[in-house]
Scaffold this motif. Structure first.
Motif, PDB file in Angstrom:
ATOM      1  N   ASN A 146       0.829  -1.211   0.000  1.00 46.46           N
ATOM      2  CA  ASN A 146       0.000   0.000   0.000  1.00 46.46           C
ATOM      3  C   ASN A 146       0.862   1.259   0.000  1.00 46.46           C
ATOM      4  O   ASN A 146       0.528   2.257  -0.651  1.00 46.46           O
ATOM      5  CB  ASN A 146      -0.934   0.008   1.209  1.00 46.46           C
ATOM      6  N   SER A 147       1.980   1.217   0.734  1.00 45.35           N
ATOM      7  CA  SER A 147       2.885   2.370   0.769  1.00 45.35           C
ATOM      8  C   SER A 147       3.457   2.645  -0.618  1.00 45.35           C
ATOM      9  O   SER A 147       3.594   3.802  -1.030  1.00 45.35           O
ATOM     10  CB  SER A 147       4.019   2.121   1.766  1.00 45.35           C
ATOM     11  N   LEU A 148       3.788   1.587  -1.339  1.00 47.38           N
ATOM     12  CA  LEU A 148       4.307   1.752  -2.697  1.00 47.38           C
ATOM     13  C   LEU A 148       3.227   2.281  -3.632  1.00 47.38           C
ATOM     14  O   LEU A 148       3.491   3.134  -4.484  1.00 47.38           O
ATOM     15  CB  LEU A 148       4.847   0.421  -3.212  1.00 47.38           C
ATOM     16  N   LYS A 149       2.006   1.792  -3.459  1.00 47.08           N
ATOM     17  CA  LYS A 149       0.893   2.235  -4.300  1.00 47.08           C
ATOM     18  C   LYS A 149       0.587   3.708  -4.084  1.00 47.08           C
ATOM     19  O   LYS A 149       0.252   4.431  -5.024  1.00 47.08           O
ATOM     20  CB  LYS A 149      -0.357   1.406  -4.001  1.00 47.08           C
ATOM     21  N   GLU A 150       0.689   4.165  -2.840  1.00 45.05           N
ATOM     22  CA  GLU A 150       0.284   5.527  -2.492  1.00 45.05           C
ATOM     23  C   GLU A 150       1.443   6.523  -2.516  1.00 45.05           C
ATOM     24  O   GLU A 150       1.245   7.720  -2.294  1.00 45.05           O
ATOM     25  CB  GLU A 150      -0.351   5.519  -1.098  1.00 45.05           C
ATOM     26  N   ALA A 151       2.648   6.055  -2.817  1.00 45.29           N
ATOM     27  CA  ALA A 151       3.832   6.919  -2.738  1.00 45.29           C
ATOM     28  C   ALA A 151       3.819   8.013  -3.803  1.00 45.29           C
ATOM     29  O   ALA A 151       3.396   7.798  -4.935  1.00 45.29           O
ATOM     30  CB  ALA A 151       5.093   6.074  -2.884  1.00 45.29           C
ATOM     31  N   ASP A 152       4.283   9.197  -3.427  1.00 43.45           N
ATOM     32  CA  ASP A 152       4.507  10.280  -4.385  1.00 43.45           C
ATOM     33  C   ASP A 152       5.871  10.107  -5.051  1.00 43.45           C
ATOM     34  O   ASP A 152       6.058  10.489  -6.199  1.00 43.45           O
ATOM     35  CB  ASP A 152       4.460  11.638  -3.681  1.00 43.45           C
ATOM     36  N   VAL A 153       6.814   9.537  -4.286  1.00 39.43           N
ATOM     37  CA  VAL A 153       8.164   9.282  -4.785  1.00 39.43           C
ATOM     38  C   VAL A 153       8.661   7.972  -4.193  1.00 39.43           C
ATOM     39  O   VAL A 153       8.441   7.696  -3.017  1.00 39.43           O
ATOM     40  CB  VAL A 153       9.154  10.414  -4.385  1.00 39.43           C
ATOM     41  N   ILE A 154       9.306   7.157  -5.007  1.00 34.45           N
ATOM     42  CA  ILE A 154       9.963   5.942  -4.531  1.00 34.45           C
ATOM     43  C   ILE A 154      11.462   6.131  -4.721  1.00 34.45           C
ATOM     44  O   ILE A 154      11.918   6.458  -5.813  1.00 34.45           O
ATOM     45  CB  ILE A 154       9.479   4.695  -5.302  1.00 34.45           C
ATOM     46  N   ALA A 177       4.084   1.329 -10.444  1.00 33.17           N
ATOM     47  CA  ALA A 177       3.878   2.647  -9.840  1.00 33.17           C
ATOM     48  C   ALA A 177       4.072   3.771 -10.862  1.00 33.17           C
ATOM     49  O   ALA A 177       5.011   3.746 -11.662  1.00 33.17           O
ATOM     50  CB  ALA A 177       4.834   2.830  -8.666  1.00 33.17           C
ATOM     51  N   CYS A 235       4.406   6.989  -9.938  1.00 31.38           N
ATOM     52  CA  CYS A 235       5.047   8.129  -9.281  1.00 31.38           C
ATOM     53  C   CYS A 235       6.492   8.291  -9.758  1.00 31.38           C
ATOM     54  O   CYS A 235       7.012   7.466 -10.521  1.00 31.38           O
ATOM     55  CB  CYS A 235       5.025   7.938  -7.763  1.00 31.38           C
ATOM     56  N   LYS A 267      10.386   7.982  -9.583  1.00 33.21           N
ATOM     57  CA  LYS A 267      11.243   6.948  -9.000  1.00 33.21           C
ATOM     58  C   LYS A 267      12.697   7.394  -9.109  1.00 33.21           C
ATOM     59  O   LYS A 267      13.179   7.661 -10.212  1.00 33.21           O
ATOM     60  CB  LYS A 267      11.043   5.610  -9.709  1.00 33.21           C
TER      61      LYS A 267
END
Length: 199
Positions: free
Chosen positions: A83-91, A118, A120, A122
């Motif tokens: 979920n954190s990866l799905k909702e991330a603005d930046v990875i 994703a 977002c 990266k």
């Protein structure tokens, strides 16, 4: 954290104790919810098992590592990680050891799938210096190719690299060397942007 792990045998409790100790408010999750063994295949075909053996990596000379893999192949991943990866603005990945820190996380099937999917930004942060044995002689291009070898693609749109190599590396770290940026990658239509800064 290791002491708390030994006491409770619970990685999440150990992480909470560590967070409180250092005043960390951000979420910290392990990559998987089950024990994973890290292994590698050297360029001359040998198989090496265990993170400690890989971290020391003296076995790899003069051939080096070709590929790493994990057992089990598809370990359980906490839904909070995905979920954190799905909702991330930046990875962001890095800095850190390529074969014992970064790639072991990226090759976990569920994490790899989410990383590639994703939308977002990266960012890959290149280490300042090569680690003896593990990435000796690597350039930025070698790092990129190693990630491609494991993921099929290089998923990052931005690469941050150090451009100040004027500082002499201390003698006790004489086996370390600055990581160069390949000239052919500068300004190339490669699908990613290289940001060079004094790190």
């Amino acid at each position: 954290m290791l002491a708390e792990m030994s006491r409770t045998n619970n990685i999440y409790k150990a992480l909470e104790v560590t967070k409180k100790m250092f005043g960390v408010t951000a979420d910290i999750f392990p990559a998987t919810d089950e024990r994973v063994r890290l292994s590698a295949i050297t360029k001359d075909g040998r198989r090496i098992h265990g993170e400690t053996a890989l971290d020391v990596a003296k076995y790899a000379e003069p051939y080096g590592l070709r590929k790493i893999y994990i057992t089990p192949k598809d370990p359980i991943v906490n839904e909070s990680v995905l979920n954190s990866l799905k909702e991330a603005d930046v990875i962001i990945s890095g800095p850190g050891d390529l074969y014992t820190n970064q790639l072991p996380v990226m090759i976990v099937p569920q994490i790899k799938k989410q990383l590639l999917a994703a939308n977002c930004r990266k960012i890959f942060i290149l280490n300042i210096a090569n680690k003896p044995h593990e990435t000796a002689g690597y350039t930025l291009k070698t790092f990129i190719n190693a990630i491609k070898e494991h993921l099929g693609v290089f998923p990052f749109d931005t690469i941050i690299v150090n451009n100040n190599q004027s500082v002499q590396i201390p003698k006790k770290y004489h086996q370390y060397s600055y990581i160069p940026v390949d000239d052919e990658l500068r300004g190339a239509n490669s699908g990613f942007n290289i940001v060079e800064e004094d790190l």
